[in-house]
Design a protein around this motif. Structure first.
Motif, PDB file in Angstrom:
ATOM      1  N   ALA A  69       0.960  -1.394  -0.057  1.00  0.00           N
ATOM      2  CA  ALA A  69      -0.173   0.251  -0.103  1.00  0.00           C
ATOM      3  C   ALA A  69       1.335   1.248   0.321  1.00  0.00           C
ATOM      4  O   ALA A  69       1.609   1.390   0.535  1.00  0.00           O
ATOM      5  CB  ALA A  69      -0.601   0.352   1.458  1.00  0.00           C
ATOM      6  N   ARG A  70       0.415   2.297  -1.293  1.00  0.00           N
ATOM      7  CA  ARG A  70       0.786   3.301  -0.924  1.00  0.00           C
ATOM      8  C   ARG A  70       0.568   4.547  -0.356  1.00  0.00           C
ATOM      9  O   ARG A  70      -1.063   4.693  -0.769  1.00  0.00           O
ATOM     10  CB  ARG A  70       1.310   3.304  -2.391  1.00  0.00           C
ATOM     11  N   ILE A  71       0.337   5.213   0.785  1.00  0.00           N
ATOM     12  CA  ILE A  71      -0.897   5.997   1.367  1.00  0.00           C
ATOM     13  C   ILE A  71      -0.444   7.263   0.849  1.00  0.00           C
ATOM     14  O   ILE A  71       0.640   7.916   0.917  1.00  0.00           O
ATOM     15  CB  ILE A  71       0.448   6.209   2.954  1.00  0.00           C
ATOM     16  N   ILE A  72      -1.806   7.491   0.598  1.00  0.00           N
ATOM     17  CA  ILE A  72      -1.564   9.056  -0.145  1.00  0.00           C
ATOM     18  C   ILE A  72      -2.574   9.730   0.715  1.00  0.00           C
ATOM     19  O   ILE A  72      -2.087  11.414   0.306  1.00  0.00           O
ATOM     20  CB  ILE A  72      -2.841   8.685  -1.489  1.00  0.00           C
ATOM     21  N   SER A  73      -3.313   9.580   1.934  1.00  0.00           N
ATOM     22  CA  SER A  73      -3.961  10.060   2.109  1.00  0.00           C
ATOM     23  C   SER A  73      -4.414  10.065   3.590  1.00  0.00           C
ATOM     24  O   SER A  73      -4.620   9.134   3.901  1.00  0.00           O
ATOM     25  CB  SER A  73      -4.612  11.270   1.773  1.00  0.00           C
ATOM     26  N   ILE A  74      -4.134  10.740   4.715  1.00  0.00           N
ATOM     27  CA  ILE A  74      -4.181  10.298   5.989  1.00  0.00           C
ATOM     28  C   ILE A  74      -5.533  11.943   6.183  1.00  0.00           C
ATOM     29  O   ILE A  74      -5.449  12.869   6.485  1.00  0.00           O
ATOM     30  CB  ILE A  74      -3.464  10.520   7.073  1.00  0.00           C
ATOM     31  N   LYS A  75      -6.574  11.124   6.786  1.00  0.00           N
ATOM     32  CA  LYS A  75      -7.872  12.244   7.336  1.00  0.00           C
ATOM     33  C   LYS A  75      -8.137  12.095   8.684  1.00  0.00           C
ATOM     34  O   LYS A  75      -7.571  11.473   9.000  1.00  0.00           O
ATOM     35  CB  LYS A  75      -8.686  11.861   5.937  1.00  0.00           C
ATOM     36  N   LYS A  76      -9.147  12.741   9.199  1.00  0.00           N
ATOM     37  CA  LYS A  76      -9.859  12.591  10.302  1.00  0.00           C
ATOM     38  C   LYS A  76     -10.122  11.035  10.709  1.00  0.00           C
ATOM     39  O   LYS A  76     -10.483  11.327  12.408  1.00  0.00           O
ATOM     40  CB  LYS A  76     -10.370  13.487  10.425  1.00  0.00           C
ATOM     41  N   ASP A  77     -10.930  10.755   9.700  1.00  0.00           N
ATOM     42  CA  ASP A  77     -11.315   9.562   9.860  1.00  0.00           C
ATOM     43  C   ASP A  77     -10.735   8.250   9.831  1.00  0.00           C
ATOM     44  O   ASP A  77     -11.689   6.907   9.834  1.00  0.00           O
ATOM     45  CB  ASP A  77     -12.884   9.471  10.495  1.00  0.00           C
ATOM     46  N   SER A  78     -10.013   7.918   8.481  1.00  0.00           N
ATOM     47  CA  SER A  78      -9.290   7.521   7.613  1.00  0.00           C
ATOM     48  C   SER A  78      -8.513   7.710   7.083  1.00  0.00           C
ATOM     49  O   SER A  78      -7.645   8.486   6.929  1.00  0.00           O
ATOM     50  CB  SER A  78     -11.053   6.779   6.784  1.00  0.00           C
ATOM     51  N   ILE A  79      -7.845   6.225   6.302  1.00  0.00           N
ATOM     52  CA  ILE A  79      -6.068   6.641   5.630  1.00  0.00           C
ATOM     53  C   ILE A  79      -7.213   6.283   3.802  1.00  0.00           C
ATOM     54  O   ILE A  79      -7.058   4.960   3.996  1.00  0.00           O
ATOM     55  CB  ILE A  79      -5.171   5.513   6.429  1.00  0.00           C
ATOM     56  N   ALA A  80      -5.889   6.498   3.109  1.00  0.00           N
ATOM     57  CA  ALA A  80      -6.552   6.451   2.133  1.00  0.00           C
ATOM     58  C   ALA A  80      -5.430   5.951   1.368  1.00  0.00           C
ATOM     59  O   ALA A  80      -4.137   6.381   1.371  1.00  0.00           O
ATOM     60  CB  ALA A  80      -7.074   7.592   0.860  1.00  0.00           C
ATOM     61  N   PHE A  81      -4.906   5.189   0.237  1.00  0.00           N
ATOM     62  CA  PHE A  81      -3.320   4.441  -0.117  1.00  0.00           C
ATOM     63  C   PHE A  81      -3.765   3.607  -1.393  1.00  0.00           C
ATOM     64  O   PHE A  81      -5.413   3.408  -1.956  1.00  0.00           O
ATOM     65  CB  PHE A  81      -3.177   2.920   0.734  1.00  0.00           C
ATOM     66  N   THR A  82      -2.893   3.377  -2.690  1.00  0.00           N
ATOM     67  CA  THR A  82      -3.410   2.753  -3.621  1.00  0.00           C
ATOM     68  C   THR A  82      -2.751   1.342  -3.362  1.00  0.00           C
ATOM     69  O   THR A  82      -2.275   1.198  -2.615  1.00  0.00           O
ATOM     70  CB  THR A  82      -2.208   3.538  -4.653  1.00  0.00           C
ATOM     71  N   THR A  83      -3.373   1.130  -4.378  1.00  0.00           N
ATOM     72  CA  THR A  83      -2.709  -0.881  -3.359  1.00  0.00           C
ATOM     73  C   THR A  83      -1.809  -1.330  -4.841  1.00  0.00           C
ATOM     74  O   THR A  83      -1.424  -2.613  -4.533  1.00  0.00           O
ATOM     75  CB  THR A  83      -4.130  -1.638  -4.934  1.00  0.00           C
ATOM     76  N   HIS A  84      -1.406  -0.974  -5.613  1.00  0.00           N
ATOM     77  CA  HIS A  84       0.105  -0.840  -5.481  1.00  0.00           C
ATOM     78  C   HIS A  84       1.139   0.072  -5.676  1.00  0.00           C
ATOM     79  O   HIS A  84       0.667   1.748  -5.418  1.00  0.00           O
ATOM     80  CB  HIS A  84      -0.113  -1.721  -7.466  1.00  0.00           C
ATOM     81  N   PHE A  85       2.412   0.207  -6.392  1.00  0.00           N
ATOM     82  CA  PHE A  85       3.354   1.364  -6.333  1.00  0.00           C
ATOM     83  C   PHE A  85       2.873   1.965  -7.371  1.00  0.00           C
ATOM     84  O   PHE A  85       2.690   3.554  -7.130  1.00  0.00           O
ATOM     85  CB  PHE A  85       4.731   0.233  -6.768  1.00  0.00           C
ATOM     86  N   ASN A  86       2.213   2.074  -8.696  1.00  0.00           N
ATOM     87  CA  ASN A  86       1.971   2.417 -10.263  1.00  0.00           C
ATOM     88  C   ASN A  86       1.014   1.791 -10.140  1.00  0.00           C
ATOM     89  O   ASN A  86       0.835   0.264 -10.205  1.00  0.00           O
ATOM     90  CB  ASN A  86       2.780   3.500 -10.509  1.00  0.00           C
TER      91      ASN A  86
END
Length: 382
Positions: A69-86
């Motif tokens: 997982a490539r972490i792209i953002s952290i918000k107040k209640d969750s994290i967002a990530f891409t499932t591969h490098f690219n």
């Protein structure tokens, strides 16, 4: 009155402008003890750690699905990530390139790889931590850089931080494969000149017949290869047609190190669809006898008998190792004293522990695991 209202609005606006922008940080606090991370606060430890944006983690979600997982953002209640490098890596692995958003509680394990070739991981169990979102004026975010490779001086490659058991490693992608970056930017003329000399030297193909010593500068040996290490001096491609006999003492040391993790769980999801092709450089057609074992074989066709280990991309025939077999794709028989690990398998696995993601055949050992079932002593899949 109008001037008074205008002054109040102006003050409020100025106060708003003076407030610094707020970011959200995600930290994992130990359930027993206080939060006091080390200097490198991204490294998981007993005193807690932070999750960083723009960093790649090996995450196991809800005890089942594993992502690089490539972490792209952290918000107040969750994290967002891409499932591969690219997207190129996802396409190479015949997978979809998605962006997922989850709560920290969905992460059951963070896996820190200790050795990419051996598949040795240190598992951080997240049930030992409590997730906390914290507001701050700065985000926890890794920086990125770009490199040039001598194989393609016209293209820039993105470097992405990847969290491992040793700390941060840098990854880059080329043709859908990810590689560790080790080196420096080729910005000076001398470095570029050396790289071009290496390319020129690579263009010389050497063949030796009857018998030759190992390691060697040759690219092909037809006959008997005899020596200390099964491989080419400069770490380039080597094909042995005939008999290989070698000491391979470093492989025995690696076998001893890997035996320390014999009881470590190997999730089927951690066995990648594709392997790092450039890591496997030696091809053997015939009979191989190695005291330590074979570590970087792209193909083995025939019989390989190893005192310690065998790490190969593809085998066709019989492989017997005293310690550990890690074969991406085998067809035939794979026997070892401790653990067999494969992604694809057609035939028989025999060992203390046997793992194969896609198996058409039989497993015999203390514990056997494939995509169909996990059983002691005897297992199969068609």
């Amino acid at each position: 009155m109008k001037l008074y209202l205008f002054g109040c609005l102006l003050c409020l606006h100025a106060g708003t402008l003076a407030q610094p922008k707020q970011f959200v940080q995600l930290r994992f606090v130990p359930r027993q003890g206080r939060f006091s991370p080390e200097k490198n606060d991204y490294q998981p430890g007993k005193k807690g750690f932070y999750l960083y944006e723009n960093c790649m983690y090996t995450l196991v979600i809800n005890d089942a699905k594993q992502y690089n997982a490539r972490i792209i953002s952290i918000k107040k209640d969750s994290i967002a990530f891409t499932t591969h490098f690219n997207a190129a890596v996802a396409k190479k692995q015949k997978s979809t390139f998605d962006t997922l958003s989850i709560s920290p509680g969905a992460i059951s394990t963070i896996r820190l790889i200790g050795d990419r070739a051996l598949g040795i991981f240190h598992n951080v169990e997240m049930k030992k931590y409590a997730a906390e979102f914290v507001a701050d004026t700065m985000p926890k975010r890794m920086r990125t850089d770009t490199i040039q490779l001598y194989t393609n001086l016209q293209q820039q490659y993105e470097l992405l931080p990847f969290l491992t058991d040793q700390g941060l490693n840098l990854l880059y992608e080329e043709d859908g494969n990810t590689f560790y970056f080790q080196g420096r930017l080729l910005k000076d003329t001398a470095a570029v000149a050396v790289s071009r000399w290496q390319q020129k030297d690579d263009s010389i193909f050497r063949t030796k017949n009857i018998a030759w010593a190992l390691p060697t500068r040759a690219n092909r040996i037809n006959g008997w290869a005899l020596g200390l290490h099964t491989g080419q001096i400069f770490g380039r491609k080597l094909t042995i047609n005939g008999l290989n006999t070698s000491a391979d003492v470093p492989a025995m040391f690696v076998a001893m190190m890997s035996s320390m993790d014999i009881l470590q769980k190997v999730p089927l999801g951690s066995l990648a669809d594709s392997a790092d092709a450039d890591w496997y450089i030696t091809k053997i057609n015939g009979l191989s006898l190695s005291i330590g074992g074979l570590m970087r074989c792209s193909n083995i066709r025939g019989i390989a008998l190893n005192g310690g280990i065998c790490f190969a991309y593809r085998t066709r025939g019989l492989v017997v190792s005293g310690g550990y077999n890690n074969i991406h794709d085998f067809k035939g028989i794979s026997i070892c004293g401790l653990r067999n690990v494969s992604y694809n398998g057609r035939g028989l696995q025999v060992g203390l522990f046997n793992v194969c993601r896609h198996l058409k055949g039989v497993q015999i050992g203390l514990w056997n695991k494939n995509s169909k079932r996990s059983l002691p002593f005897f297992n199969w899949s068609g």
